[in-house]
Design a protein around this motif. Structure first.
Motif, PDB file in Angstrom:
ATOM      1  N   LEU A  86      57.010  64.865  50.369  1.00 25.99           N
ATOM      2  CA  LEU A  86      57.685  65.287  51.633  1.00 25.99           C
ATOM      3  C   LEU A  86      59.213  65.490  51.661  1.00 25.99           C
ATOM      4  CD1 LEU A  86      57.098  64.508  54.802  1.00 25.99           C
ATOM      5  CD2 LEU A  86      58.001  62.323  54.353  1.00 25.99           C
ATOM      6  N   GLY A  87      59.878  65.055  50.757  1.00 25.79           N
ATOM      7  CA  GLY A  87      61.310  65.109  50.695  1.00 25.79           C
ATOM      8  C   GLY A  87      61.603  66.499  50.175  1.00 25.79           C
ATOM      9  N   HIS A  88      60.774  67.077  49.271  1.00 21.23           N
ATOM     10  CA  HIS A  88      60.999  68.438  48.591  1.00 21.23           C
ATOM     11  C   HIS A  88      60.407  69.332  49.860  1.00 21.23           C
ATOM     12  CE1 HIS A  88      61.680  71.171  45.510  1.00 21.23           C
ATOM     13  NE2 HIS A  88      60.427  72.000  46.003  1.00 21.23           N
ATOM     14  N   THR A  89      59.420  69.379  50.318  1.00 20.84           N
ATOM     15  CA  THR A  89      58.887  69.943  51.471  1.00 20.84           C
ATOM     16  C   THR A  89      60.055  70.324  52.376  1.00 20.84           C
ATOM     17  OG1 THR A  89      56.739  69.121  50.905  1.00 20.84           O
ATOM     18  CG2 THR A  89      56.832  70.717  52.636  1.00 20.84           C
ATOM     19  N   ILE A  90      60.481  69.100  53.089  1.00 18.10           N
ATOM     20  CA  ILE A  90      61.341  69.294  54.007  1.00 18.10           C
ATOM     21  C   ILE A  90      62.761  69.888  53.681  1.00 18.10           C
ATOM     22  CG2 ILE A  90      62.667  67.919  55.732  1.00 18.10           C
ATOM     23  CD1 ILE A  90      60.639  65.707  55.976  1.00 18.10           C
ATOM     24  N   ASN A  91      63.110  69.564  52.584  1.00 18.58           N
ATOM     25  CA  ASN A  91      64.313  70.222  51.990  1.00 18.58           C
ATOM     26  C   ASN A  91      64.167  71.685  51.979  1.00 18.58           C
ATOM     27  OD1 ASN A  91      66.688  68.336  51.834  1.00 18.58           O
ATOM     28  ND2 ASN A  91      65.066  67.378  50.785  1.00 18.58           N
ATOM     29  N   SER A  92      62.763  72.123  51.412  1.00 17.96           N
ATOM     30  CA  SER A  92      62.591  73.546  51.244  1.00 17.96           C
ATOM     31  C   SER A  92      62.294  74.328  52.561  1.00 17.96           C
ATOM     32  CB  SER A  92      61.181  73.803  50.547  1.00 17.96           C
ATOM     33  OG  SER A  92      61.168  72.640  49.425  1.00 17.96           O
ATOM     34  N   LEU A  93      62.399  73.561  53.509  1.00 23.03           N
ATOM     35  CA  LEU A  93      62.391  74.350  55.041  1.00 23.03           C
ATOM     36  C   LEU A  93      63.689  74.411  55.355  1.00 23.03           C
ATOM     37  CD1 LEU A  93      59.349  72.098  56.630  1.00 23.03           C
ATOM     38  CD2 LEU A  93      59.375  74.514  55.839  1.00 23.03           C
ATOM     39  N   GLY A  94      64.694  74.168  54.620  1.00 16.38           N
ATOM     40  CA  GLY A  94      65.904  74.229  55.232  1.00 16.38           C
ATOM     41  C   GLY A  94      66.446  73.025  55.761  1.00 16.38           C
ATOM     42  N   ILE A  95      65.780  72.015  56.022  1.00 17.57           N
ATOM     43  CA  ILE A  95      66.559  70.727  56.489  1.00 17.57           C
ATOM     44  C   ILE A  95      66.800  69.943  55.608  1.00 17.57           C
ATOM     45  CG2 ILE A  95      65.983  68.977  58.036  1.00 17.57           C
ATOM     46  CD1 ILE A  95      63.340  70.735  59.241  1.00 17.57           C
ATOM     47  N   SER A  96      67.851  69.312  55.492  1.00 16.34           N
ATOM     48  CA  SER A  96      68.530  68.494  54.744  1.00 16.34           C
ATOM     49  C   SER A  96      67.950  67.021  55.101  1.00 16.34           C
ATOM     50  CB  SER A  96      70.047  68.464  54.521  1.00 16.34           C
ATOM     51  OG  SER A  96      70.620  67.309  53.999  1.00 16.34           O
ATOM     52  N   PHE A  97      67.355  66.642  54.017  1.00 19.81           N
ATOM     53  CA  PHE A  97      66.744  65.025  54.147  1.00 19.81           C
ATOM     54  C   PHE A  97      66.868  64.617  52.870  1.00 19.81           C
ATOM     55  CE2 PHE A  97      63.496  62.325  54.226  1.00 19.81           C
ATOM     56  CZ  PHE A  97      63.539  61.527  55.469  1.00 19.81           C
ATOM     57  N   ASP A  98      67.619  63.217  52.960  1.00 16.45           N
ATOM     58  CA  ASP A  98      67.826  62.316  51.765  1.00 16.45           C
ATOM     59  C   ASP A  98      68.082  60.764  52.150  1.00 16.45           C
ATOM     60  OD1 ASP A  98      68.490  61.014  49.502  1.00 16.45           O
ATOM     61  OD2 ASP A  98      70.071  62.444  48.847  1.00 16.45           O
ATOM     62  N   HIS A  99      67.136  59.957  52.002  1.00 17.22           N
ATOM     63  CA  HIS A  99      67.408  58.707  52.819  1.00 17.22           C
ATOM     64  C   HIS A  99      68.266  57.921  51.981  1.00 17.22           C
ATOM     65  CE1 HIS A  99      64.029  57.563  49.452  1.00 17.22           C
ATOM     66  NE2 HIS A  99      64.929  56.568  49.649  1.00 17.22           N
ATOM     67  N   THR A 100      68.698  58.275  50.705  1.00 15.53           N
ATOM     68  CA  THR A 100      69.814  57.883  49.968  1.00 15.53           C
ATOM     69  C   THR A 100      71.276  57.995  50.406  1.00 15.53           C
ATOM     70  OG1 THR A 100      69.838  59.219  48.267  1.00 15.53           O
ATOM     71  CG2 THR A 100      68.149  57.527  47.943  1.00 15.53           C
ATOM     72  N   ALA A 101      71.286  59.218  51.153  1.00 14.94           N
ATOM     73  CA  ALA A 101      72.696  59.452  51.660  1.00 14.94           C
ATOM     74  C   ALA A 101      72.909  59.416  52.993  1.00 14.94           C
ATOM     75  CB  ALA A 101      72.840  61.040  51.356  1.00 14.94           C
ATOM     76  N   SER A 102      71.506  59.528  54.079  1.00 14.41           N
ATOM     77  CA  SER A 102      72.016  59.716  55.142  1.00 14.41           C
ATOM     78  C   SER A 102      71.389  58.293  56.040  1.00 14.41           C
ATOM     79  CB  SER A 102      71.491  61.117  56.076  1.00 14.41           C
ATOM     80  OG  SER A 102      70.886  60.708  57.335  1.00 14.41           O
ATOM     81  N   PRO A 103      72.173  57.545  56.735  1.00 13.20           N
ATOM     82  CA  PRO A 103      71.663  56.457  57.303  1.00 13.20           C
ATOM     83  C   PRO A 103      70.322  56.991  58.338  1.00 13.20           C
ATOM     84  CG  PRO A 103      73.928  56.497  57.679  1.00 13.20           C
ATOM     85  CD  PRO A 103      73.701  57.736  56.955  1.00 13.20           C
ATOM     86  N   PHE A 104      70.396  57.813  59.008  1.00 15.39           N
ATOM     87  CA  PHE A 104      69.763  58.496  59.939  1.00 15.39           C
ATOM     88  C   PHE A 104      68.159  58.664  59.161  1.00 15.39           C
ATOM     89  CE2 PHE A 104      67.241  61.622  62.340  1.00 15.39           C
ATOM     90  CZ  PHE A 104      66.991  60.988  63.695  1.00 15.39           C
ATOM     91  N   ASP A 105      68.493  59.443  58.220  1.00 15.75           N
ATOM     92  CA  ASP A 105      66.988  59.697  57.191  1.00 15.75           C
ATOM     93  C   ASP A 105      66.507  58.384  56.626  1.00 15.75           C
ATOM     94  OD1 ASP A 105      67.839  62.292  57.759  1.00 15.75           O
ATOM     95  OD2 ASP A 105      68.597  62.852  55.804  1.00 15.75           O
ATOM     96  N   ALA A 106      67.413  57.444  56.307  1.00 14.69           N
ATOM     97  CA  ALA A 106      66.992  56.225  55.709  1.00 14.69           C
ATOM     98  C   ALA A 106      65.954  55.444  56.791  1.00 14.69           C
ATOM     99  CB  ALA A 106      68.086  55.366  55.454  1.00 14.69           C
ATOM    100  N   TRP A 107      66.561  55.489  58.056  1.00 14.20           N
ATOM    101  CA  TRP A 107      65.834  54.906  59.081  1.00 14.20           C
ATOM    102  C   TRP A 107      64.353  55.596  59.288  1.00 14.20           C
ATOM    103  CZ3 TRP A 107      66.056  50.816  62.704  1.00 14.20           C
ATOM    104  CH2 TRP A 107      66.936  49.944  62.557  1.00 14.20           C
ATOM    105  N   ILE A 108      64.554  56.901  59.412  1.00 10.66           N
ATOM    106  CA  ILE A 108      63.235  57.795  59.544  1.00 10.66           C
ATOM    107  C   ILE A 108      62.331  57.436  58.410  1.00 10.66           C
ATOM    108  CG2 ILE A 108      62.219  60.071  59.629  1.00 10.66           C
ATOM    109  CD1 ILE A 108      64.057  60.762  61.533  1.00 10.66           C
ATOM    110  N   THR A 109      62.763  57.328  57.316  1.00  9.72           N
ATOM    111  CA  THR A 109      61.808  56.995  56.249  1.00  9.72           C
ATOM    112  C   THR A 109      61.169  55.746  56.625  1.00  9.72           C
ATOM    113  OG1 THR A 109      63.187  58.426  54.723  1.00  9.72           O
ATOM    114  CG2 THR A 109      61.740  57.103  53.671  1.00  9.72           C
ATOM    115  N   LEU A 110      62.105  54.934  56.754  1.00  7.15           N
ATOM    116  CA  LEU A 110      61.653  53.421  56.795  1.00  7.15           C
ATOM    117  C   LEU A 110      60.601  53.193  57.979  1.00  7.15           C
ATOM    118  CD1 LEU A 110      62.580  50.786  55.473  1.00  7.15           C
ATOM    119  CD2 LEU A 110      64.269  50.428  57.458  1.00  7.15           C
ATOM    120  N   MET A 111      60.873  53.890  59.185  1.00  9.62           N
ATOM    121  CA  MET A 111      60.004  53.900  60.301  1.00  9.62           C
ATOM    122  C   MET A 111      58.681  54.467  60.101  1.00  9.62           C
ATOM    123  SD  MET A 111      61.374  51.850  62.352  1.00  9.62           S
ATOM    124  CE  MET A 111      59.945  51.943  63.248  1.00  9.62           C
ATOM    125  N   LEU A 112      58.563  55.579  59.303  1.00 10.44           N
ATOM    126  CA  LEU A 112      57.314  56.108  58.761  1.00 10.44           C
ATOM    127  C   LEU A 112      56.679  55.266  57.925  1.00 10.44           C
ATOM    128  CD1 LEU A 112      58.438  59.996  57.921  1.00 10.44           C
ATOM    129  CD2 LEU A 112      56.653  59.117  59.424  1.00 10.44           C
TER     130      LEU A 112
END
Lengths: 363, 290
Positions: B131-157
């Motif tokens: 998932l992480g690699h696919t999203i980042n390949s689409l040009g959207i930066s996604f890293d749950h260890t760096a962004s609180p928002f991404d962490a919450w999204i991952t957690l909720m998913l």
């Protein structure tokens, strides 16, 4: 709509383990007239409910056509047929009030608010529900809930037939009588066709002009309660109707005489031509046998005597066959001491060949 | 018949009293005991009264964790309950498909909770995760260890994937228990699909949904293992929930008195909200006032 016609209706729920199509309802043709009160009577699993659901459109029959008057409704969905149904246990919308429950079918059919209000008030009054219109349906007792579900049918001005699927099963015995008489009263008031499924013969017999007795997916007999009682066309009907049911005794019949294990019994009709090799039986209601007071009749041994309050049922053995005899209250003295004897009412002894009634000839 | 007092009957409930005492009352009392002392060592403790409770009430990091916890539980309920009901409504009602979908649904429930965290760490890693690699390949930066928002999204998913099946199973059981006659009556009355849901299915599911909401609230409010494994409470404190903070206090800093006072308040909050939900769900739509 006036008349419901079932034209060679049959229904199967699928094939059995052996791969043979099993019919819950075997082909039948029947007409239900406008304003009639019909009862479908039979033991559990005989196809009564299937037949009812075919009429209401909840089931599409495997074979045959359903017509309301001349309109073929076989494929018409339930909500477009002018039919209502009351189920075995009360179906109410719990979160709605009684008034909302009654208004629900009208609202769904787009009636005006004023029209709905008028109908609901009218029906509630007739069903004696007007005092609890504002109450939630959830907390009501079973009998009131059942009246609400009946009300949802009656409230629709288009409804011409109401189907009842053992509607009094969960009602207390004392209330059953009340509801039943209320129902009869409503039937007379509204003139809808009423089809009533039950396995309780008292309910069927007191309630309907025409009783249809079913057995294993077949209609065995359709007739007035009178006909079912006195001239059951099949030993099943004889046995099923009446409490206790008809006595069925194997016999040999020649002309207007029947021989039961060597004892000769006179018959009211003559049977010169009985099918050869058929199993011949006599069917006698316990009401058509009596203990004789003057020493005539056949000697029996008394096996048991059950007091049912208004009358007693004596179980006797006649030449090895067990019979039930109804003993009226006033006939008390006949059984005290001595060797009891019984006599048959010859006109009420029916003859059956392989289970089917043989008409015979008047003498 | 004459009635007579039989005091020996009290002996009958003795086993239950003992079990409850050991399983609940005694542990709770030890926590109460810790909460009024400052403990430096096994034989070195001071009675401090309500000091720890005051400390808890004034702990800003704890307040933030509490708010986070409420947000998390609210999101869990708002997403999982409707989604669970929707899936239950869409489930097949008979045939082989029933067993198949039930097993498929139950799978996430059978996985140990810390394994769930591990699965989602790997799944969402920007470098190797599917998932992480696919999203980042689409040009959207996604890293749950760096962004609180991404962490919450991952957690909720992760949470929705893990626990919605429980709501589905409960709701499905509730739906299956509705007798056919209700649906038949609704057809005769000309009810729409929405009416059937609103007036038959939803009221009949009240009992199971009450259980589902209570379970999901309590579990999500007490959540520990999955976020601990997934984010460890980070980045920063952005996913530090009450249990994670509590464990930091009790085990990390060995602040037993503070942690004990915290535990008691935590317990009371869960109890209070469970009671409120229970009362609300039992009265809603019945027209009763209690």
């Amino acid at each position: 709509m006036a008349r419901i016609v079932l034209d060679r209706i049959a229904h199967s729920y699928g094939v059995n383990a052996a791969g043979v199509r099993e019919f819950a309802l075997k082909p039948l043709t029947m007409t239900w007239n406008k304003g009639g009160a019909y009862a479908l009577l039979g033991p559990s699993g005989c196809g009564k409910t299937t037949l009812l659901n075919i009429i209401s459109g909840l089931i599409t029959p495997t074979e045959g056509r359903v017509r309301f008057d001349d309109r073929d409704v076989t494929e018409v969905p339930t909500e477009q047929r002018n039919i209502a149904q009351v189920f075995q246990f009360p179906v109410v919308y719990d979160t709605m009030t009684v008034a909302q429950n009654l208004a629900f079918p009208l609202r769904n059919r787009g009636m005006s608010a004023a029209g709905i209000e008028r109908r609901v008030q009218d029906i509630a009054k007739r069903l004696e529900l007007d005092t609890c219109l504002g109450r939630r349906a959830q907390g009501l007792t079973a009998d009131v809930k059942q009246k609400v579900s009946l009300g949802r049918g009656l409230v629709r001005p288009d409804v011409a037939a109401i189907l009842f699927d053992e509607p009094l099963t969960v009602i207390d015995p004392q209330l059953k009588w009340m509801l039943r008489s209320q129902l009869k009263h409503l039937h007379r008031q509204f003139d809808f066709t009423m089809i009533y499924v039950t396995h309780d013969q008292t309910e069927a017999l007191t309630f309907a002009d025409q009783v249809v007795v079913m057995h294993e997916g077949d209609v065995v007999q359709a007739g007035t309660p009178e006909q079912l009682f006195h001239r059951p066309v099949h030993t099943f009907v004889g046995h099923f109707i009446g409490s206790p049911g008809m006595n069925i005794v194997p016999a040999a019949v020649a002309g207007d005489r029947a021989i039961v294990n060597g004892l000769e019994i006179g018959l009211g009709r003559a049977y010169p031509t009985l099918p050869a090799a058929a199993r011949i039986e006599l069917g006698v209601r316990p009401e058509a046998v009596a203990f004789s007071a003057d020493g005539r009749g056949h000697p029996v041994t008394l096996e048991r005597l059950d007091d049912l309050g208004r009358y007693r049922i004596a179980r006797v053995s006649l030449a090895g066959c067990t019979l039930n005899v109804l003993v009226p209250e006033e006939a008390e003295a006949d059984l005290s001491g001595g060797e009891p004897r019984i006599v048959f009412d010859p006109d009420r002894v029916n003859v059956y060949a392989d289970g089917h009634l043989v008409e015979g000839e008047a003498r | 018949m004459e009635k007579r007092e039989n005091q020996k009957a009290w002996l009958m409930i003795l086993p239950v009293v003992v079990v409850v005492a050991f399983s609940a009352i005694i542990p709770l009392m030890t926590v109460v005991n810790y909460s009024v002392q400052d403990i430096f060592g096994p034989n070195d403790r001071v009675f401090v009264g309500a000091d720890w409770f005051l400390a808890v009430l004034n702990d800003r990091r704890l307040h933030e964790a509490l708010l986070r916890q409420f947000l998390f539980s609210a999101l869990v309920l708002v997403i999982e309950v409707p989604l669970g009901v929707l899936i239950a409504l869409a489930m097949p009602r008979k045939g082989i498909a029933v067993s198949f979908s039930l097993v498929l649904l139950a799978l996430p429930l059978l996985i140990p909770w810390n394994v769930i965290g591990t699965i989602w760490i790997i799944f969402t890693r920007p470098d190797i995760g599917l998932l992480g690699h696919t999203i980042n390949s689409l040009g959207i930066s996604f890293d749950h260890t760096a962004s609180p928002f991404d962490a919450w999204i991952t957690l909720m998913l992760m949470e929705v994937w893990h626990w919605t099946p429980l709501v589905v199973l409960l709701a499905y059981a509730g739906l299956k228990a509705i007798p056919d006659a209700y649906y038949q009556a609704a057809r005769i009355d000309g009810a729409s699909a929405w009416d059937v849901f609103r007036y038959i299915q939803l009221p009949k599911m009240r009992g199971v949904l009450t259980i589902a909401i209570l379970l999901r609230f309590m579990d999500s409010f007490l959540i520990y293992a999955e976020p601990f494994v997934l984010t460890g409470g980070g980045p920063g404190n952005s996913t530090t929930f009450l249990s994670i903070y509590l464990v930091k206090l009790a085990v990390g800093q060995f602040d037993l008195g503070h942690a004990a006072a915290f535990s008691i308040i935590y317990f009371l909050i869960v109890l209070l909200f469970s009671w409120i939900f229970y009362q609300a769900l039992n009265t809603i739509g019945t027209g009763d006032r209690r």
